[in-house]
Motif scaffolding. Sequence first.
Motif, PDB file in Angstrom:
ATOM      1  N   ASP A  15      60.069 -11.684  -2.115  1.00  0.00           N
ATOM      2  CA  ASP A  15      61.417 -11.157  -2.308  1.00  0.00           C
ATOM      3  C   ASP A  15      62.449 -11.965  -1.529  1.00  0.00           C
ATOM      4  O   ASP A  15      63.443 -12.434  -2.099  1.00  0.00           O
ATOM      5  N   ALA A  49      71.885   1.522  -7.520  1.00  0.00           N
ATOM      6  CA  ALA A  49      71.349   1.196  -8.846  1.00  0.00           C
ATOM      7  C   ALA A  49      72.467   0.755  -9.778  1.00  0.00           C
ATOM      8  O   ALA A  49      73.543   1.338  -9.796  1.00  0.00           O
ATOM      9  N   GLY A 100      59.498  -2.753  -1.206  1.00  0.00           N
ATOM     10  CA  GLY A 100      60.709  -2.906  -2.009  1.00  0.00           C
ATOM     11  C   GLY A 100      61.937  -2.366  -1.307  1.00  0.00           C
ATOM     12  O   GLY A 100      62.988  -3.013  -1.271  1.00  0.00           O
ATOM     13  N   ASN A 104      65.308  -4.692   0.174  1.00  0.00           N
ATOM     14  CA  ASN A 104      66.739  -4.483  -0.091  1.00  0.00           C
ATOM     15  C   ASN A 104      67.499  -4.074   1.168  1.00  0.00           C
ATOM     16  O   ASN A 104      68.676  -4.387   1.308  1.00  0.00           O
ATOM     17  N   ASP A 141      70.490 -10.111  -6.612  1.00  0.00           N
ATOM     18  CA  ASP A 141      69.703  -9.851  -7.817  1.00  0.00           C
ATOM     19  C   ASP A 141      69.672 -11.109  -8.672  1.00  0.00           C
ATOM     20  O   ASP A 141      70.624 -11.897  -8.666  1.00  0.00           O
ATOM     21  N   PHE A 171      67.933  -7.450 -11.695  1.00  0.00           N
ATOM     22  CA  PHE A 171      67.287  -6.874 -10.517  1.00  0.00           C
ATOM     23  C   PHE A 171      66.564  -7.960  -9.730  1.00  0.00           C
ATOM     24  O   PHE A 171      66.713  -9.153 -10.010  1.00  0.00           O
ATOM     25  N   ASP A 175      63.132  -4.569  -6.223  1.00  0.00           N
ATOM     26  CA  ASP A 175      63.286  -3.540  -7.259  1.00  0.00           C
ATOM     27  C   ASP A 175      62.048  -3.472  -8.149  1.00  0.00           C
ATOM     28  O   ASP A 175      61.611  -2.393  -8.555  1.00  0.00           O
ATOM     29  N   THR A 176      61.488  -4.650  -8.461  1.00  0.00           N
ATOM     30  CA  THR A 176      60.284  -4.713  -9.296  1.00  0.00           C
ATOM     31  C   THR A 176      59.115  -4.004  -8.618  1.00  0.00           C
ATOM     32  O   THR A 176      58.351  -3.289  -9.271  1.00  0.00           O
ATOM     33  N   SER A 179      59.700  -0.238  -8.927  1.00  0.00           N
ATOM     34  CA  SER A 179      59.473   0.208 -10.312  1.00  0.00           C
ATOM     35  C   SER A 179      57.991   0.194 -10.673  1.00  0.00           C
ATOM     36  O   SER A 179      57.499   1.096 -11.351  1.00  0.00           O
TER      37      SER A 179
END
Length: 196
Positions: A15, A49, A100, A104, A141, A171, A175-176, A179
Motif C-alpha cells: 500500500d 468513502a 487497510g 489509510n 488513490d 481506490f 481499500d482493497t 473490501s
Amino acid sequence: MKKSILIIVLVLLIDQISKIYIKTNFLYGEEVVVFDWFRIHFIENNGMAWGAEFGGKAGKLFLTIFRLFAITGIGYWLYSSIKKGAPNILIVAISLIFAGALGNIIDSVFYGIIFDTPLNATATLFAEKPYGELFHGKVVDMLYFPIWSGNLPEWFPIWGGKPFTFFNAIFNIADTAISTAVGLLIVFNKKAFPKT
C-alpha cells in the motif's frame, strides 16, 4: 499471531510503496491505461468513502481521530480473536481490515507533513514546505476499473438516458484489503462465526 503480523506488514508495504510511487511520479489527475477496463489514475481525497467531505478542517481532524480509535478497537478484536483460537478465516479477515485501516490512517496522519503539492509537478517526499499539517493529510488513490461506460436506456429509473460508468470508484491497496476482508466474511460467514 505471526501469520497475522505478516499479512499486515505485506499489505502495508504494498500500500505505502504504491502510494509513494504514484505521488512522486504522477501529476495529479494523470492516468495510465493498462487495459480498457483498468487504469492507474492518481487522485487524493480527505479519507471518506468516494471522497466525501464534511466539516472542513475540523471535520478532517475528527475523522482522523475517529479512525485512530477505530483501529485500536480493530487491534483489540484481532488480539482477542487470536487468543480465543478463532477460525483462521476470521483472523485473516481482521488482519486485512486492520492493515487497510492503518494504511489509510498513515496517509491521513503523516502525508500532510511529508509531501508538498506543487502545481504541474510531481510531489516531493520529505518536502521543505509540505502541503498540510499533522492529522490533515490526504489519502492517495489510484486503482480505477471503468468496466463499462455509456448512456443508460431511457426506461432505466432515475439515471435513464444519462451517461454512466460502472465501476467509477477510484481506490487504493488499503481499500482493497478492507473490501476483500468484508467479502471473505460474507462468503465464509459460517466458517468465520461458527455456532458454539
